[in-house]
Design a protein around this motif. Structure first.
Motif, PDB file in Angstrom:
ATOM      1  N   HIS A  27       0.827  -1.205   0.000  1.00 58.79           N
ATOM      2  CA  HIS A  27       0.000   0.000   0.000  1.00 58.79           C
ATOM      3  C   HIS A  27       0.866   1.261   0.000  1.00 58.79           C
ATOM      4  N   LEU A  28       1.973   1.243   0.759  1.00 58.28           N
ATOM      5  CA  LEU A  28       2.886   2.390   0.764  1.00 58.28           C
ATOM      6  C   LEU A  28       3.519   2.607  -0.606  1.00 58.28           C
ATOM      7  N   ASP A  29       3.928   1.517  -1.247  1.00 59.11           N
ATOM      8  CA  ASP A  29       4.515   1.634  -2.585  1.00 59.11           C
ATOM      9  C   ASP A  29       3.510   2.233  -3.561  1.00 59.11           C
ATOM     10  N   HIS A  30       2.277   1.762  -3.493  1.00 62.38           N
ATOM     11  CA  HIS A  30       1.247   2.283  -4.388  1.00 62.38           C
ATOM     12  C   HIS A  30       0.932   3.736  -4.057  1.00 62.38           C
ATOM     13  N   LEU A  31       0.912   4.068  -2.774  1.00 52.43           N
ATOM     14  CA  LEU A  31       0.673   5.441  -2.348  1.00 52.43           C
ATOM     15  C   LEU A  31       1.766   6.368  -2.878  1.00 52.43           C
ATOM     16  N   ARG A  32       3.024   5.946  -2.765  1.00 55.68           N
ATOM     17  CA  ARG A  32       4.133   6.767  -3.286  1.00 55.68           C
ATOM     18  C   ARG A  32       4.012   6.956  -4.795  1.00 55.68           C
ATOM     19  N   TYR A  33       3.641   5.892  -5.499  1.00 50.52           N
ATOM     20  CA  TYR A  33       3.456   5.974  -6.951  1.00 50.52           C
ATOM     21  C   TYR A  33       2.368   7.003  -7.292  1.00 50.52           C
ATOM     22  N   MET A  34       1.248   6.926  -6.594  1.00 48.92           N
ATOM     23  CA  MET A  34       0.152   7.864  -6.877  1.00 48.92           C
ATOM     24  C   MET A  34       0.553   9.298  -6.552  1.00 48.92           C
ATOM     25  N   GLU A  35       1.286   9.483  -5.449  1.00 45.15           N
ATOM     26  CA  GLU A  35       1.729  10.836  -5.097  1.00 45.15           C
ATOM     27  C   GLU A  35       2.687  11.392  -6.153  1.00 45.15           C
ATOM     28  N   LYS A  36       3.546  10.537  -6.680  1.00 40.33           N
ATOM     29  CA  LYS A  36       4.451  10.953  -7.756  1.00 40.33           C
ATOM     30  C   LYS A  36       3.658  11.359  -8.990  1.00 40.33           C
ATOM     31  N   GLU A  37       2.663  10.580  -9.342  1.00 39.03           N
ATOM     32  CA  GLU A  37       1.826  10.886 -10.499  1.00 39.03           C
ATOM     33  C   GLU A  37       1.067  12.205 -10.297  1.00 39.03           C
ATOM     34  N   ILE A  38       0.569  12.424  -9.098  1.00 38.22           N
ATOM     35  CA  ILE A  38      -0.149  13.666  -8.799  1.00 38.22           C
ATOM     36  C   ILE A  38       0.799  14.856  -8.938  1.00 38.22           C
ATOM     37  N   GLN A  39       2.030  14.696  -8.450  1.00 37.61           N
ATOM     38  CA  GLN A  39       3.035  15.774  -8.562  1.00 37.61           C
ATOM     39  C   GLN A  39       3.312  16.120 -10.008  1.00 37.61           C
ATOM     40  N   GLU A  40       3.462  15.075 -10.819  1.00 38.75           N
ATOM     41  CA  GLU A  40       3.774  15.297 -12.236  1.00 38.75           C
ATOM     42  C   GLU A  40       2.593  15.911 -12.953  1.00 38.75           C
TER      43      GLU A  40
END
Length: 99
Positions: free
Chosen positions: A86-99
């Motif tokens: 879940h943390l890995d997926h959360l980090r991925y989504m946060e990166k996508e939101i940033q971009e």
């Protein structure tokens, strides 16, 4: 944004199921201090007072004994793996939101 919130809720649920009452003392479990504590638990580290003091910032340094007590729940391997995913997926989504 909704998916990010759902991932955070899933992590909260797993922590509660494992009897880890981190939210009692940490207002933002996904802030810098909260994430550091969660990461160390996921990695299976034994949390000592000095280690926790190094991880937490600001006013949380005053709550180290309470944090140690809150983190005393048993986080089984299954829970650790679930939280990590879940943390890995959360980090991925946060990166996508940033971009």
């Amino acid at each position: 944004m909704q998916n990010r919130t759902q991932e955070k809720n899933r992590i909260h649920k797993i922590l509660q199921d494992a009897n880890i009452k981190l939210t009692t003392f940490v207002s933002d479990v996904f802030g810098v201090s909260g994430r550091a504590l969660i990461e160390s638990m996921v990695n299976g580290e034994v949390l000592e007072a000095e280690d926790v003091r190094k991880m937490v910032k600001t006013q949380l340094k005053n709550k180290v004994p309470q944090l140690i007590e809150a983190l005393n729940g048993r986080l089984r391997l299954l829970y650790r793996r679930m939280i990590k995913r879940h943390l890995d997926h959360l980090r991925y989504m946060e990166k996508e939101i940033q971009e």
